[in-house]
Each structure stands twice: as structure tokens, then as C-alpha cells.
Design an enzyme around this catalytic site. Structure first.
Site, PDB file in Angstrom:
ATOM      1  N   ARG A 137      64.080 -87.499  33.541  1.00 27.62           N
ATOM      2  CA  ARG A 137      65.129 -87.707  32.542  1.00 27.62           C
ATOM      3  C   ARG A 137      64.534 -88.136  31.199  1.00 27.62           C
ATOM      4  O   ARG A 137      65.239 -88.637  30.340  1.00 27.62           O
ATOM      5  CB  ARG A 137      66.131 -88.751  33.034  1.00 27.62           C
ATOM      6  CG  ARG A 137      67.033 -88.246  34.158  1.00 27.62           C
ATOM      7  CD  ARG A 137      67.976 -89.312  34.667  1.00 27.62           C
ATOM      8  NE  ARG A 137      68.744 -89.941  33.610  1.00 27.62           N
ATOM      9  CZ  ARG A 137      69.609 -90.935  33.825  1.00 27.62           C
ATOM     10  NH1 ARG A 137      69.813 -91.376  35.060  1.00 27.62           N
ATOM     11  NH2 ARG A 137      70.272 -91.467  32.821  1.00 27.62           N
ATOM     12  N   GLY A 138      63.242 -87.931  31.044  1.00 26.84           N
ATOM     13  CA  GLY A 138      62.604 -88.229  29.769  1.00 26.84           C
ATOM     14  C   GLY A 138      62.284 -89.690  29.542  1.00 26.84           C
ATOM     15  O   GLY A 138      61.997 -90.085  28.406  1.00 26.84           O
ATOM     16  N   TYR A 146      49.528 -86.864  32.447  1.00 29.89           N
ATOM     17  CA  TYR A 146      49.246 -87.414  31.124  1.00 29.89           C
ATOM     18  C   TYR A 146      48.640 -86.424  30.149  1.00 29.89           C
ATOM     19  O   TYR A 146      48.659 -86.663  28.943  1.00 29.89           O
ATOM     20  CB  TYR A 146      48.389 -88.664  31.265  1.00 29.89           C
ATOM     21  CG  TYR A 146      49.195 -89.809  31.831  1.00 29.89           C
ATOM     22  CD1 TYR A 146      50.027 -90.558  31.011  1.00 29.89           C
ATOM     23  CD2 TYR A 146      49.180 -90.104  33.192  1.00 29.89           C
ATOM     24  CE1 TYR A 146      50.803 -91.575  31.520  1.00 29.89           C
ATOM     25  CE2 TYR A 146      49.951 -91.127  33.711  1.00 29.89           C
ATOM     26  CZ  TYR A 146      50.761 -91.858  32.879  1.00 29.89           C
ATOM     27  OH  TYR A 146      51.548 -92.865  33.376  1.00 29.89           O
ATOM     28  N   PHE A 184      42.337-100.847  34.170  1.00 26.49           N
ATOM     29  CA  PHE A 184      43.460-101.678  33.765  1.00 26.49           C
ATOM     30  C   PHE A 184      44.771-100.941  34.022  1.00 26.49           C
ATOM     31  O   PHE A 184      44.776 -99.761  34.315  1.00 26.49           O
ATOM     32  CB  PHE A 184      43.362-102.084  32.287  1.00 26.49           C
ATOM     33  CG  PHE A 184      43.055-100.958  31.341  1.00 26.49           C
ATOM     34  CD1 PHE A 184      44.073-100.160  30.845  1.00 26.49           C
ATOM     35  CD2 PHE A 184      41.749-100.690  30.949  1.00 26.49           C
ATOM     36  CE1 PHE A 184      43.806 -99.125  29.964  1.00 26.49           C
ATOM     37  CE2 PHE A 184      41.467 -99.655  30.060  1.00 26.49           C
ATOM     38  CZ  PHE A 184      42.493 -98.879  29.575  1.00 26.49           C
TER      39      PHE A 184
END
Length: 409
Positions: free
Chosen positions: A91-92, A123, A409
Site C-alpha cells: 500500500r506504499g 531496496y 545496524f
């Protein structure tokens, strides 16, 4: 559909944020000590929440890092704790949180963002690309490790984890000037990310052990951080977390030490640089085996011009880059990159014909010196418009040591 709102997560909502994170990644809440640690980390991060009405449905946190780049360091948003409620996928939500992060990076003067990924397919479409790579190396420690060079003969010393940052911090800082991709560490980072009492991934590990090498009363010439683990059959493994050395002889002494620890028959070193000298000076490469190569730090150039100007270059060059960036249109366009004898770049917009066309992903892959533009031209990911332009870029972008990232991290 209710509109989503992206805003800072207040400290009063940190427990809600952690509950969401554990729902997405773990399926259950962590033990009290781990939850306390995660809360401490989130308190020090920039926090972006996606809210639907009053419900928190997305979390993105960012450390304010200083990342070593060739010849310098730059502010970097260290993205972490990315979580989207399973009811709100596709859904963004992630796109919206990253768009908010880009706005904050611009306001705060952070030209870079970085992360470690759990799902590599996600990504790249947001402009991230691996900028450092690492090896996992395993050493058969049944017999003494034979080396082709003479190890440094200075004494070894066991240091308590509590005292370690003040003892070895300077050596780590020196290593950051030698390799790009390193994160600056304060006492909190040492305690929470490098030397916690318990390993978050495996609570059967021993506490961290820190051993230094050097003359008494002098700063250490090197150090090693490791934990140990014994299996049900009594076989011991040394899990090496970090090894830094000012010279090959110091590195040889530390490798010989970890490979000779009593009751351990294997050393497993995760996350070693691809140009680790161990792989050259080990006398028997069958006993020092590379078992894995993997992408480590993923980088995103949030401000292309500032990033290119912020590092130093190894040779003069004058090239026009045509940069594409679907996620940050302000980055897209042509840049003239001119590097003189001092190694600093002047970067300016231009309408001149392009020598090379990069997508921002490939520019990130090349930025720290890990990938060469020529290699990416041959892969069809970078276009060379002027013969020899990729070679000129690679000569200018070359670094003496490959970039290497040790901090997750």
C-alpha cells in the site's frame, strides 16, 4: 481507503513501535533485556512512523552516522528497524516512509543513506545498491596455523569489554581513515552494537573477548574481538567479530592467536574484507577457506553532487555524468565532475554531452570504490558514450584498500 500520515514517532509510542517490529520480524516479543536495548537504540534514532488514524502501521528508524568515504567522512542516515504491518503491505507504506526520510536527509545535510538488507529484492528499486562486499572465512584450527610471514612478536593482552572502547577505539578510528565504509563509534555504539554481553543472534555464545597486541604502555598495534561456542559434542568454534591491525605482521600474530585457542578446532570469521591479507599469507589456503561472499553495506546517494564532492579522488578526471534517479528527481540530470591534482572534485550541472550514463544505483555501487564502472559497462548497467570514459572514472575512483563495512545496524 484511509489516508496514511507520516510523522515522527514520539517516545510515548516506542513500545508500540517495538511491538510492530517484533510482529513483522520475530513473531513474539523479545526478552526484557533485548527489548530494553532496542528501546535505547530507538531513543537515539530519527523515527518515522506511518499512521492510519491513530494506529501505527509502519516504522522506519535512522541512525545519524558518520560514514568514512575515500579520504574523508560524510553524514549518513543509517536505516534500521524497517517494519510494515502485514495488514498494510503493498500500500506504499515503505515508499512513503522513505520519501519522508529523503526530505529529512536534505534538511539535515545528509547526502548518503545506508542499510543492511534482510530482503535483497526490495531496496534496489529505492536507489540502494551494495557498496561493500565481505567474505566469511573458516580456518581449520586442529593444528597450528602456518604462515608465510613472521608474526609480530609483541605481547598479547586480554582487555575487559567494559574497558575496550577506551583501549582500542583509536585503532578503530585509524582503520576508518584507511578504508571507506566504516562507521564512527561512540561509547554507546561500542556497547550496544559491538560488545553487548549477549549476542542477539545466539545466546549460547560466550561474552565478547577482546585481545590486543603491542608494547606495554603504548597504544595497541591491533586487536581482535571474538566469542566462542561449544556444540553438544564438545567441539569449540571461535567466532571472530573484528580484527584490526596496523601491519601484516600484527595481523598474522592475531590470526595465529585465534587459531591456537585451546579446545577450539575451528575459527569462523564473518564479514572479512575481500582483500584480507590472511588469504595471501596463510601457507595452506585449504585451511583458510572462503565459504561465502555477500553484499554488505547498501548505499543510497541522496544528494549526488554533495556525495561526489565529499570524497577524494585518486587521479585527475573531467567527465560528464548523466544520472537517472526515479526516486529523487532532483538528483537526475547531467553533472560535470572535474578533479584536479588535489583530489577534490568540482561538480556542477551541465548541458554538455554525457560521457557516462549511470542510474543512481550503479553510482552507489561505484562510489566507495567497490565496483568499477568498466565492469558495469560490460554488464550493460552503465552506458559509455565516450571511449575510455569508464577507464578514466575507475582510475580516479580507485582506492588503495577496498571498502569494507564491519558494523551491522
Amino acid at each position: 481507503m484511509t489516508d496514511l500520515e507520516y510523522r515522527t514517532i514520539p517516545e510515548a509510542h516506542l513500545d508500540r513501535a517495538l511491538d510492530l517490529h517484533y510482529l513483522v520480524f520475530l513473531g513474539k516479543n523479545c526478552e526484557d533485556e533485548v527489548r530494553k536495548l532496542h528501546r535505547e537504540i530507538l531513543e537515539r534514532c530519527d523515527r518515522i512512523g506511518a499512521y492510519e488514524g491513530g494506529e501505527l502501521v509502519g516504522l522506519l528508524a535512522a541512525h545519524r552516522l558518520d560514514l568514512s568515504v575515500p579520504g574523508s567522512e560524510l553524514p549518513c542516515a543509517g536505516v534500521t528497524f524497517v517494519s510494515v504491518a502485514p495488514t498494510h503491505r503493498r500500500r506504499g507504506v515503505l515508499s512513503g516512509m522513505l520519501a519522508e526520510l529523503w526530505r529529512r536527509c536534505a534538511a539535515d545535510g545528509q547526502p548518503l543513506a545506508a542499510l543492511w538488507v534482510s530482503e535483497t529484492g526490495i531496496y534496489g528499486r529505492f536507489g540502494f545498491e551494495p557498496a561493500t562486499r565481505s567474505y566469511t572465512v573458516e580456518i581449520d584450527a586442529d593444528t597450528p596455523l602456518e604462515l608465510r610471514i613472521t608474526p609480530d612478536g609483541r605481547p598479547l593482552r586480554l582487555v575487559s569489554p567494559q574497558d575496550a572502547p577506551s583501549v582500542i577505539g583509536a585503532r578503530h578510528s585509524a582503520a576508518r581513515t584507511e578504508r571507506a565504509g566504516r562507521v564512527a563509534r561512540d561509547d554507546f555504539w561500542w556497547r550496544t552494537h559491538i560488545l553487548p554481553d549477549e549476542d542477539e543472534e545466539n545466546d549460547d555464545f560466550s561474552p565478547p573477548r577482546v585481545v590486543t597486541i603491542g608494547d606495554p604502555g603504548q597504544p595497541p598495534a591491533g586487536y581482535v574481538i571474538y566469542r566462542t561456542l561449544t556444540d553438544d559434542e564438545g567441539r569449540g568454534t571461535v567466532h571472530l567479530r573484528e580484527l584490526e591491525a596496523e601491519s601484516p605482521a600484527v595481523a598474522a600474530a592475531l590470526w595465529r592467536y585465534v587459531a591456537s585457542i585451546d579446545l577450539a578446532d575451528k575459527v569462523r570469521a564473518w564479514g572479512r574484507p575481500l582483500d584480507d591479507p590472511l588469504l595471501r599469507f596463510a601457507a595452506d589456503r585449504d585451511r583458510a577457506r572462503v565459504t561465502q561472499e555477500f553484499p554488505a553495506l547498501w548505499l543510497r546517494l541522496v544528494d549526488v553532487a554533495a556525495a561526489l564532492q565529499g570524497r577524494t579522488w585518486s587521479a585527475p578526471v573531467d567527465l560528464v555524468l548523466d544520472v537517472t534517479d526515479d526516486g529523487l528527481p532532483d538528483n537526475a540530470g547531467r553533472y560535470r565532475v572535474t578533479v584536479g591534482a588535489g583530489g577534490r572534485a568540482e561538480v556542477s550541472p551541465t548541458d554538455a554531452p554525457a560521457d557516462l550514463t549511470f542510474d543512481v544505483r550503479e553510482l552507489a555501487a561505484c562510489y566507495l570504490g567497490d565496483q568499477g564502472a568498466g565492469e558495469l559497462v560490460r554488464a550493460g548497467l552503465v552506458r559509455e558514450h565516450t571511449a575510455g570514459a569508464a577507464r578514466a572514472w575507475d582510475t580516479a575512483a580507485r582506492t588503495e584498500l577496498l571498502p569494507h563495512t564491519t558494523d551491522e545496524f
